[in-house]
Design an enzyme around this catalytic site. Structure first.
Site, PDB file in Angstrom:
ATOM      1  N   LYS A  14      -0.423 -15.683   4.432  1.00 25.55           N
ATOM      2  CA  LYS A  14       0.935 -16.232   4.560  1.00 25.55           C
ATOM      3  C   LYS A  14       1.635 -15.722   5.814  1.00 25.55           C
ATOM      4  O   LYS A  14       2.243 -16.497   6.546  1.00 25.55           O
ATOM      5  CB  LYS A  14       1.774 -15.881   3.316  1.00 25.55           C
ATOM      6  CG  LYS A  14       1.170 -16.391   2.012  1.00 25.55           C
ATOM      7  CD  LYS A  14       2.074 -16.083   0.819  1.00 25.55           C
ATOM      8  CE  LYS A  14       2.224 -14.614   0.497  1.00 25.55           C
ATOM      9  NZ  LYS A  14       1.056 -13.997  -0.164  1.00 25.55           N
ATOM     10  N   ARG A  89       8.611 -14.837  -6.346  1.00 26.39           N
ATOM     11  CA  ARG A  89       7.415 -14.357  -7.049  1.00 26.39           C
ATOM     12  C   ARG A  89       7.593 -14.393  -8.560  1.00 26.39           C
ATOM     13  O   ARG A  89       6.658 -14.045  -9.278  1.00 26.39           O
ATOM     14  CB  ARG A  89       7.121 -12.914  -6.633  1.00 26.39           C
ATOM     15  CG  ARG A  89       6.121 -12.766  -5.488  1.00 26.39           C
ATOM     16  CD  ARG A  89       6.129 -11.293  -5.062  1.00 26.39           C
ATOM     17  NE  ARG A  89       4.861 -10.824  -4.586  1.00 26.39           N
ATOM     18  CZ  ARG A  89       4.574 -10.634  -3.294  1.00 26.39           C
ATOM     19  NH1 ARG A  89       5.428 -10.939  -2.356  1.00 26.39           N
ATOM     20  NH2 ARG A  89       3.402 -10.142  -2.961  1.00 26.39           N
ATOM     21  N   ARG A 128      -7.686  -5.272   6.141  1.00 25.41           N
ATOM     22  CA  ARG A 128      -6.364  -5.124   6.756  1.00 25.41           C
ATOM     23  C   ARG A 128      -5.866  -3.688   6.617  1.00 25.41           C
ATOM     24  O   ARG A 128      -5.215  -3.159   7.514  1.00 25.41           O
ATOM     25  CB  ARG A 128      -5.389  -6.104   6.075  1.00 25.41           C
ATOM     26  CG  ARG A 128      -3.954  -6.026   6.573  1.00 25.41           C
ATOM     27  CD  ARG A 128      -3.089  -7.121   5.982  1.00 25.41           C
ATOM     28  NE  ARG A 128      -2.708  -6.861   4.603  1.00 25.41           N
ATOM     29  CZ  ARG A 128      -2.029  -7.716   3.821  1.00 25.41           C
ATOM     30  NH1 ARG A 128      -1.676  -8.889   4.281  1.00 25.41           N
ATOM     31  NH2 ARG A 128      -1.724  -7.398   2.588  1.00 25.41           N
ATOM     32  N   ARG A 134      -0.550   0.198   5.690  1.00 33.58           N
ATOM     33  CA  ARG A 134       0.022  -0.045   4.355  1.00 33.58           C
ATOM     34  C   ARG A 134      -0.828   0.642   3.295  1.00 33.58           C
ATOM     35  O   ARG A 134      -1.975   0.258   3.079  1.00 33.58           O
ATOM     36  CB  ARG A 134       0.079  -1.554   4.066  1.00 33.58           C
ATOM     37  CG  ARG A 134       1.168  -2.270   4.818  1.00 33.58           C
ATOM     38  CD  ARG A 134       1.149  -3.753   4.537  1.00 33.58           C
ATOM     39  NE  ARG A 134       1.194  -4.090   3.109  1.00 33.58           N
ATOM     40  CZ  ARG A 134       1.292  -5.326   2.652  1.00 33.58           C
ATOM     41  NH1 ARG A 134       1.344  -6.339   3.493  1.00 33.58           N
ATOM     42  NH2 ARG A 134       1.336  -5.551   1.361  1.00 33.58           N
ATOM     43  N   ARG A 146      -2.279  -6.026  -7.824  1.00 31.40           N
ATOM     44  CA  ARG A 146      -1.415  -7.037  -7.185  1.00 31.40           C
ATOM     45  C   ARG A 146      -1.926  -8.441  -7.479  1.00 31.40           C
ATOM     46  O   ARG A 146      -1.133  -9.357  -7.730  1.00 31.40           O
ATOM     47  CB  ARG A 146      -1.355  -6.780  -5.668  1.00 31.40           C
ATOM     48  CG  ARG A 146      -0.436  -5.596  -5.330  1.00 31.40           C
ATOM     49  CD  ARG A 146      -0.764  -4.950  -4.002  1.00 31.40           C
ATOM     50  NE  ARG A 146      -0.675  -5.860  -2.881  1.00 31.40           N
ATOM     51  CZ  ARG A 146      -1.212  -5.613  -1.676  1.00 31.40           C
ATOM     52  NH1 ARG A 146      -1.879  -4.489  -1.473  1.00 31.40           N
ATOM     53  NH2 ARG A 146      -1.073  -6.475  -0.701  1.00 31.40           N
TER      54      ARG A 146
HETATM   55  P1  ADP Z   1       1.113  -9.167  -0.169  1.00 27.11           P
HETATM   56  O1  ADP Z   1       1.443 -10.622  -0.158  1.00 27.11           O
HETATM   57  O2  ADP Z   1      -0.077  -8.799   0.645  1.00 27.11           O
HETATM   58  O3  ADP Z   1       1.078  -8.569  -1.561  1.00 27.11           O
HETATM   59  P2  ADP Z   1       3.829  -8.522   0.631  1.00 27.11           P
HETATM   60  O4  ADP Z   1       4.145  -7.921   1.938  1.00 27.11           O
HETATM   61  O5  ADP Z   1       4.284  -9.907   0.367  1.00 27.11           O
HETATM   62  O6  ADP Z   1       2.254  -8.383   0.544  1.00 27.11           O
HETATM   63  O7  ADP Z   1       4.395  -7.609  -0.547  1.00 27.11           O
HETATM   64  C1  ADP Z   1       4.103  -6.234  -0.644  1.00 27.11           C
HETATM   65  C2  ADP Z   1       4.753  -5.642  -1.911  1.00 27.11           C
HETATM   66  O8  ADP Z   1       6.201  -5.774  -1.817  1.00 27.11           O
HETATM   67  C3  ADP Z   1       4.392  -6.349  -3.212  1.00 27.11           C
HETATM   68  O9  ADP Z   1       3.183  -5.851  -3.768  1.00 27.11           O
HETATM   69  C4  ADP Z   1       5.613  -6.013  -4.084  1.00 27.11           C
HETATM   70  O10 ADP Z   1       5.558  -4.697  -4.584  1.00 27.11           O
HETATM   71  C5  ADP Z   1       6.775  -6.062  -3.091  1.00 27.11           C
HETATM   72  N1  ADP Z   1       7.389  -7.414  -3.046  1.00 27.11           N
HETATM   73  C6  ADP Z   1       7.356  -8.275  -1.991  1.00 27.11           C
HETATM   74  N2  ADP Z   1       8.005  -9.422  -2.289  1.00 27.11           N
HETATM   75  C7  ADP Z   1       8.459  -9.287  -3.556  1.00 27.11           C
HETATM   76  C8  ADP Z   1       9.178 -10.129  -4.450  1.00 27.11           C
HETATM   77  N3  ADP Z   1       9.544 -11.371  -4.088  1.00 27.11           N
HETATM   78  N4  ADP Z   1       9.480  -9.659  -5.686  1.00 27.11           N
HETATM   79  C9  ADP Z   1       9.112  -8.439  -6.055  1.00 27.11           C
HETATM   80  N5  ADP Z   1       8.408  -7.585  -5.289  1.00 27.11           N
HETATM   81  C10 ADP Z   1       8.081  -7.996  -4.043  1.00 27.11           C
END
Ligand code: ADP
Length: 190
Positions: A14, A89, A128, A134, A146
């Site tokens: 994404k 989400r 990654r 991260r 996740r």
């Molecule tokens: P990825 O898509 O690789 O999991 P992101 O950068 O989108 O990585 O998200 C990393 C972390 O940030 C998630 O595992 C979660 O803990 C938190 N997070 C991100 N977006 C949300 C959201 N919309 N609601 C709740 N937690 C979120």
């Protein structure tokens, strides 16, 4: 306005595609993951709160996430539209997003899901993790958690917008350029 939700499991590409779409369509990219990482790197109260959840691969509570998203949208009112990446989400986040856009007389134009098989995702994320800095990318158990949360909670967001005939799925396996072209085909047909 064009308001896109770039959707898909963690590691589905994404962020990579959003960066290219921003150049092509001049939309504002909002990644809740990036916003949380910014807050954490500055050690703000919001970052401190988010950290414990992110470290375990869990979702940050809705009210925290929704508040942060709202601030970002409201700080950038004069844009052609938004690319939401990593948000919504949950169903509660989806309802909050619809309400927020309705205040601006807008709506979600399309949710586009990047479809990538589990094993490919795990491999991509662990790879990654070698360079991303991260910690949530380094541990296979956290990565699998996740993915499980994506399946249990987040995948319902696809159905939420499917009922409104806004959800589509595209093949997320291929070169960055191939996937970008698939996305552009969908967006150009809006
Ligand atoms: P990825 O898509 O690789 O999991 P992101 O950068 O989108 O990585 O998200 C990393 C972390 O940030 C998630 O595992 C979660 O803990 C938190 N997070 C991100 N977006 C949300 C959201 N919309 N609601 C709740 N937690 C979120």
């Amino acid at each position: 306005m064009i308001n896109l939700i770039l959707f898909g499991p963690p590691g589905s590409g994404k962020g990579t595609q959003a960066a290219k779409l921003v150049e092509q369509y001049a939309l504002l990219h909002i990644s809740t993951g990036d916003l949380f990482r910014y807050e954490m790197s500055n050690d703000t109260p919001l970052g401190q709160e988010a950290k414990s959840y992110i470290a375990k691969g869990e979702l940050v509570p809705d009210e925290v996430t929704i508040g942060m998203l709202r601030n970002k949208v409201e700080a950038n009112p004069d844009v052609r539209g938004y690319i939401f990446d990593g948000f919504p989400r949950t169903i509660a986040q989806s309802e909050a997003l619809d309400a927020l856009l309705a205040e601006k007389e807008g709506e979600v134009s399309k949710l586009i899901m990047l479809d990538v098989p589990d094993d490919e995702i795990v491999a991509r994320i662990l790879n990654r993790g070698k360079t991303s800095g991260r910690t949530d990318d380094l541990d296979e158990d956290i990565v699998r958690n996740r993915i499980q949360i994506y399946k249990n909670e987040t995948s319902q967001v696809f159905d939420f917008y499917a009922i409104k005939e806004k959800s589509i799925k595209i093949d997320g396996v291929g070169s960055v350029e191939e996937i970008f072209n698939r996305l552009c085909d969908e967006i150009d047909n809006l």
